[in-house]
Design a protein around this motif. Structure first.
Motif, PDB file in Angstrom:
ATOM      1  N   LEU A  18     112.539 -14.695  63.390  1.00 21.48           N
ATOM      2  CA  LEU A  18     112.615 -14.023  62.138  1.00 21.48           C
ATOM      3  C   LEU A  18     114.042 -13.596  62.216  1.00 21.48           C
ATOM      4  N   VAL A  19     114.968 -13.885  61.229  1.00 13.91           N
ATOM      5  CA  VAL A  19     116.246 -13.456  61.106  1.00 13.91           C
ATOM      6  C   VAL A  19     116.648 -13.083  59.837  1.00 13.91           C
ATOM      7  N   PRO A  20     116.532 -11.592  59.602  1.00 14.99           N
ATOM      8  CA  PRO A  20     116.716 -11.151  58.347  1.00 14.99           C
ATOM      9  C   PRO A  20     117.992 -11.221  57.827  1.00 14.99           C
ATOM     10  N   THR A  21     118.489 -11.324  56.428  1.00 14.29           N
ATOM     11  CA  THR A  21     119.728 -11.384  56.170  1.00 14.29           C
ATOM     12  C   THR A  21     120.064 -10.297  55.147  1.00 14.29           C
ATOM     13  N   THR A  22     118.942  -9.301  55.106  1.00 15.09           N
ATOM     14  CA  THR A  22     119.124  -7.945  54.040  1.00 15.09           C
ATOM     15  C   THR A  22     118.957  -7.001  55.190  1.00 15.09           C
ATOM     16  N   ALA A  23     119.308  -5.626  54.752  1.00 18.86           N
ATOM     17  CA  ALA A  23     118.866  -4.579  55.496  1.00 18.86           C
ATOM     18  C   ALA A  23     117.979  -3.704  54.745  1.00 18.86           C
ATOM     19  N   GLY A  24     116.806  -4.091  54.982  1.00 20.62           N
ATOM     20  CA  GLY A  24     115.716  -3.408  53.994  1.00 20.62           C
ATOM     21  C   GLY A  24     114.416  -3.638  54.413  1.00 20.62           C
ATOM     22  N   THR A  25     113.666  -4.803  54.512  1.00 20.69           N
ATOM     23  CA  THR A  25     112.357  -4.909  54.445  1.00 20.69           C
ATOM     24  C   THR A  25     111.547  -4.583  55.690  1.00 20.69           C
ATOM     25  N   GLY A  26     112.522  -4.671  56.799  1.00 21.14           N
ATOM     26  CA  GLY A  26     111.673  -4.832  58.159  1.00 21.14           C
ATOM     27  C   GLY A  26     110.822  -5.940  58.372  1.00 21.14           C
ATOM     28  N   SER A  27     110.737  -6.886  57.587  1.00 24.31           N
ATOM     29  CA  SER A  27     109.733  -7.720  58.051  1.00 24.31           C
ATOM     30  C   SER A  27     109.776  -8.589  59.216  1.00 24.31           C
ATOM     31  N   GLU A  28     110.880  -8.303  59.728  1.00 16.60           N
ATOM     32  CA  GLU A  28     111.123  -9.230  60.902  1.00 16.60           C
ATOM     33  C   GLU A  28     110.271  -8.596  62.169  1.00 16.60           C
TER      34      GLU A  28
END
Length: 391
Positions: free
Chosen positions: A141-151
């Protein structure tokens, strides 16, 4: 402040993905991840792919010798049907690994589609807690935002056919590898950077006062609050010109994700449910609009902890502990306004008492677990009053 949680009779589990790779150009770690793969499916959305954000991910996978295909039909607030479509593409294409590249909606879709591709069960059977049959295809998992923490979480949030948000919690959804590369947030639009950053702050604050908090989650939550208070303005207002702020915000979002996955959340996440399902407000933006109002309600139940939050946010607070606690609310109002997010829900439309009552019904029906973890008890009248205060 651990306030007595660390007793001789207490044992805590730490939940986390197998591995986290963090830093500028961390996407290169995907080469080793895909070393044994013949083909990879990148789950993303059209805008991210079109902007070239996935290019370094594709390059890293191709360096491993893997062919790369895309599933880009993920939309904000993803539907269960999108997950099923992604699972079909993954299964029919025989892809060895799955790589989610995007915001929380994309990452959640990648998680559950990976599991569905391996286990032939109806998606509705996976809803709730602990209902995923087992691990899926190897997942990065590679986040492109700095927020959800879903990774770094084992949670997926999806809309059903009637537009109601449904949640899947299962350890089988943890990634094999989370890749947090601040470079991928360089072109993030300011409204998205603001909303996702305040989403991360909501995770950290709710984790810090959750009834299920632990000494481990406390450490993570405190540091995330401090980093967000110091860096969100720079990350939003200076954008791609402030590498340090972007680096710190990417790290803070991941740390906040690890905090709340080990502590649970609270009433903010319950009360935002109807804003998404009824008005289509994005998750991070909805959290931002309601966070200070729920904090204000919760201050009497966790006065010392909210005083800590004020200090961590850099508020110039004096006076009693209670005064400092309420200063945390003012600090969040100020931060939210500075980055351009509304601090009320009144702009959504003519929200009369009947509408607020309906919001309350949805919050209790679909997010009772978050209400239960809130530090101050809530009944229906309390929730309606919070909505009134937020108008």
């Amino acid at each position: 402040m651990l306030d007595g949680l660390a007793s001789r009779s207490s044992t805590y589990d730490v939940q986390s993905p197998d591995r986290i790779a963090y830093g500028f150009d961390a996407t290169a770690e995907l080469t080793a991840f895909a070393a044994d793969a013949d083909s990879a499916l990148v789950v993303s959305d059209e805008n991210i792919v079109g902007a070239g954000v996935t290019d370094p991910v594709v390059a890293a996978l191709e360096d491993a010798g893997a062919s790369v295909d895309f599933f880009t039909d993920v939309k904000p607030e993803p539907k269960l049907s999108m997950v099923e479509d992604a699972a079909d593409v993954l299964r029919d294409g025989g892809h060895d690994v799955v790589v989610g590249v995007g915001g929380g909606s994309v990452l959640d879709t990648a998680k559950l589609s990976s599991a569905l591709a391996e286990h032939d069960v109806p998606i509705t059977d996976t809803l709730g807690m602990g209902n995923v049959p087992g691990a899926g295809r190897p997942l990065a998992l590679v986040p492109t935002t700095a927020g959800t923490g879903s990774e770094v979480t084992h949670i997926g949030v999806f809309s059903d056919s009637e537009g109601v948000k449904r949640v899947v919690y299962d350890a089988a959804l943890f990634a094999d590898l989370a890749v947090v590369d601040p470079e991928l947030t360089r072109s993030l639009p300011k409204p998205v950077a603001a909303a996702t950053g305040l989403d991360a702050l909501t995770h950290a604050v709710e984790s810090y006062v959750s009834t299920l908090r632990t000494p481990y989650s406390d450490i993570l939550a405190r540091e995330a609050i401090r980093m967000i208070g110091s860096n969100l303005r720079g990350a939003v207002l200076q954008g791609g010109n402030n590498d340090e702020a972007r680096y710190q915000m990417s790290l803070a979002a991941t740390v906040a994700g690890q905090a709340f996955v080990n502590s649970g959340l609270g009433a903010v996440h319950a009360l935002t449910y109807p804003l998404g399902s009824e008005y289509g407000v994005g998750h991070g933006r909805a959290n931002a609009m309601l966070l200070p109002h729920v904090m204000e309600y919760n201050v009497p139940a966790e006065t010392e902890r909210f005083a800590d939050v004020a200090d961590l946010l850099g508020a110039d607070a004096e006076g009693s502990t209670l005064d400092r606690a309420y200063a945390s609310v003012d600090a969040v109002f100020e931060l939210t306004e500075d980055v351009g997010i509304p601090t009320s829900i009144g702009h959504l439309g003519d929200l009369d008492e009947a509408e607020l009552e309906s919001f309350t019904d949805i919050a209790f029906e679909y997010s009772q677990h978050n209400i239960d973890r809130n530090p101050r008890d809530l009944d229906r009248d309390d929730v309606v009053q919070i909505y009134r205060n937020a108008l």
